[in-house]
Design a protein around this motif. Sequence first.
Motif, PDB file in Angstrom:
ATOM      1  N   SER A  62       0.830  -1.214   0.000  1.00 47.87           N
ATOM      2  CA  SER A  62       0.000   0.000   0.000  1.00 47.87           C
ATOM      3  C   SER A  62       0.859   1.257   0.000  1.00 47.87           C
ATOM      4  N   VAL A  63       1.942   1.231   0.767  1.00 48.38           N
ATOM      5  CA  VAL A  63       2.878   2.364   0.776  1.00 48.38           C
ATOM      6  C   VAL A  63       3.458   2.570  -0.627  1.00 48.38           C
ATOM      7  N   ASP A  65       2.012   1.836  -3.444  1.00 47.15           N
ATOM      8  CA  ASP A  65       0.968   2.426  -4.284  1.00 47.15           C
ATOM      9  C   ASP A  65       0.878   3.931  -4.084  1.00 47.15           C
ATOM     10  N   LEU A  66       1.116   4.377  -2.871  1.00 42.54           N
ATOM     11  CA  LEU A  66       1.024   5.804  -2.563  1.00 42.54           C
ATOM     12  C   LEU A  66       2.275   6.596  -2.936  1.00 42.54           C
ATOM     13  N   HIS A  67       3.435   5.995  -2.749  1.00 45.13           N
ATOM     14  CA  HIS A  67       4.688   6.738  -2.891  1.00 45.13           C
ATOM     15  C   HIS A  67       5.566   6.294  -4.063  1.00 45.13           C
ATOM     16  N   ARG A  69       6.304   2.625  -6.616  1.00 43.15           N
ATOM     17  CA  ARG A  69       6.827   1.267  -6.457  1.00 43.15           C
ATOM     18  C   ARG A  69       8.348   1.213  -6.560  1.00 43.15           C
ATOM     19  N   THR A 113       6.654  -5.103  -4.186  1.00 42.40           N
ATOM     20  CA  THR A 113       6.633  -4.287  -5.401  1.00 42.40           C
ATOM     21  C   THR A 113       7.028  -5.037  -6.669  1.00 42.40           C
TER      22      THR A 113
END
Length: 165
Positions: A62-63, A65-67, A69, A113
């Motif tokens: 999830s991190v 996806d936000l920041h 890959r 990732t």
Amino acid sequence: MRKWAPLVAVCLGTFMLLVDVTIVNVALPDMAVDLHTSFSSLQWVIDSYAVALAALLMGLGSVADLHGRRRVYLAGLAVFAAASLASGLATSPAVLIAARAVQGAGGAAMFATTIALLNASYQGRRRGTAFGVWGAVAGGSAAVGPVLGGLITETLSWRWIFFVN
């Protein structure tokens, strides 16, 4: 060759992090002697890595996806490498166990990732080839770990199973 660079990078990272699940098993007796502890007390050397890897996998996905890959993969690789060095330099069981947990966290960032990186890097037939190669590397890594661990431990030292990362 440049078109396959992402696959090579992802496969090398996957190989490293999955080999580290099993490479330690054959080195535990040497670690116990060198660190002046019992064989059974070193069970967490294996478990801390596996628990951190499994527990953080979804959250780090999830991190990513936000920041980004690629950014999360590279950060995970840096954490993994630094924790590998700390594991190899450990002078007590507690330090080794803690370093292995951090190594598992770095491995989780890398592993979370890999599929997305391959999916974004390749299309069509090349994507199928990339996933096939990655799957073969992932499948073979666990089998190679004990053999590689035995060779490194016998020829160099248990510490080198971490330094090679």
